[in-house]
Scaffold this motif. Sequence first.
Motif, short mmCIF file in Angstrom:
data_model
loop_
_atom_site.label_atom_id
_atom_site.label_comp_id
_atom_site.label_asym_id
_atom_site.label_seq_id
_atom_site.Cartn_x
_atom_site.Cartn_y
_atom_site.Cartn_z
N HIS A 224 2.62 -50.53 4.67
CA HIS A 224 1.75 -51.09 5.70
C HIS A 224 2.40 -50.92 7.07
N SER A 225 1.71 -50.31 7.98
CA SER A 225 2.17 -50.04 9.36
C SER A 225 3.30 -49.01 9.43
N VAL B 137 18.27 -51.28 -0.15
CA VAL B 137 18.35 -52.28 0.90
C VAL B 137 16.97 -52.47 1.53
N ALA B 138 16.54 -53.72 1.60
CA ALA B 138 15.35 -54.07 2.37
C ALA B 138 15.81 -54.28 3.81
N SER B 139 15.27 -53.49 4.72
CA SER B 139 15.60 -53.59 6.15
C SER B 139 14.37 -54.10 6.87
N SER C 236 7.46 -57.63 12.82
CA SER C 236 6.05 -57.27 12.71
C SER C 236 5.20 -58.53 12.64
N GLU C 237 4.14 -58.54 13.40
CA GLU C 237 3.20 -59.66 13.33
C GLU C 237 2.22 -59.46 12.18
N LYS C 238 2.07 -58.22 11.72
CA LYS C 238 1.10 -57.91 10.67
C LYS C 238 1.71 -57.84 9.27
N VAL C 239 2.99 -57.50 9.17
CA VAL C 239 3.59 -57.25 7.86
C VAL C 239 4.70 -58.28 7.60
N PRO C 240 4.44 -59.26 6.71
CA PRO C 240 5.45 -60.28 6.44
C PRO C 240 6.66 -59.71 5.67
N ARG C 241 7.74 -60.47 5.66
CA ARG C 241 8.98 -60.02 5.01
C ARG C 241 8.77 -59.71 3.53
N TRP C 242 7.98 -60.53 2.83
CA TRP C 242 7.80 -60.29 1.39
C TRP C 242 7.16 -58.92 1.16
N GLU C 243 6.24 -58.53 2.05
CA GLU C 243 5.58 -57.24 1.90
C GLU C 243 6.55 -56.09 2.19
N GLN C 244 7.43 -56.30 3.14
CA GLN C 244 8.44 -55.29 3.45
C GLN C 244 9.43 -55.13 2.29
N ALA D 22 10.36 -51.76 -0.14
CA ALA D 22 11.70 -51.31 -0.54
C ALA D 22 11.81 -51.23 -2.06
N SER D 23 11.23 -52.20 -2.75
CA SER D 23 11.22 -52.18 -4.22
C SER D 23 10.42 -51.00 -4.74
#
Length: 177
Positions: free
Chosen positions: A39-40, A85-87, A91-99, A103-104
């Motif tokens: 996303h994004s 590594v999740a980096s 982002s206002e649109k993409v929360p950390r869990w989605e990021q 990475a997963s």
Amino acid sequence: MSALEAARRRQSWSKVTPEAPTREQLLPLVAAAGRVADHSSLQPWRLIELRGEDRIRLGEAISRVRGDDEPSTKPLRASLLIAVVASYRPSEKVPRWEQEAVASGVAHLLSLLLDEAGWGVIWRTGDYTRSPEVAALHGLGEDEALLGWLYVGGKPDRSPGSRRTVDPEPLLTALPR
């Protein structure tokens, strides 16, 4: 081999031989894995190669976290470890869990691509993956988290073991009415 075939035959190889892909062999696989839904297009991930002495240093960091006297030999189970590594990106649109999910997804797709290329792979984690000592060893920034390592090596001349097929019926449901 189709994507469906690759997914159906995917296995975790807990024991691998000492051979491992070179960096040059990894680069096109990483580029392909980077095509995962994102996303994004934030690319909220990176990978770190650990070979040779790096694996010993990781074993020392793990032993410090666990309070063990001897370095952990777990990182020596494969000649190549790829830290996932999740980096996280602002982002206002993409929360950390989605990021983290992106990475997963990269890690899983990379494991499929490595398997298709003939390599044995297992994704290993542990309680120490989120420890400050292990994060420091990997040079993680404040907005990064270690999700584990892909252990990569040659496939031994034996089966990795059996894995039962998933029954999709109870897992694919309709929206409740």
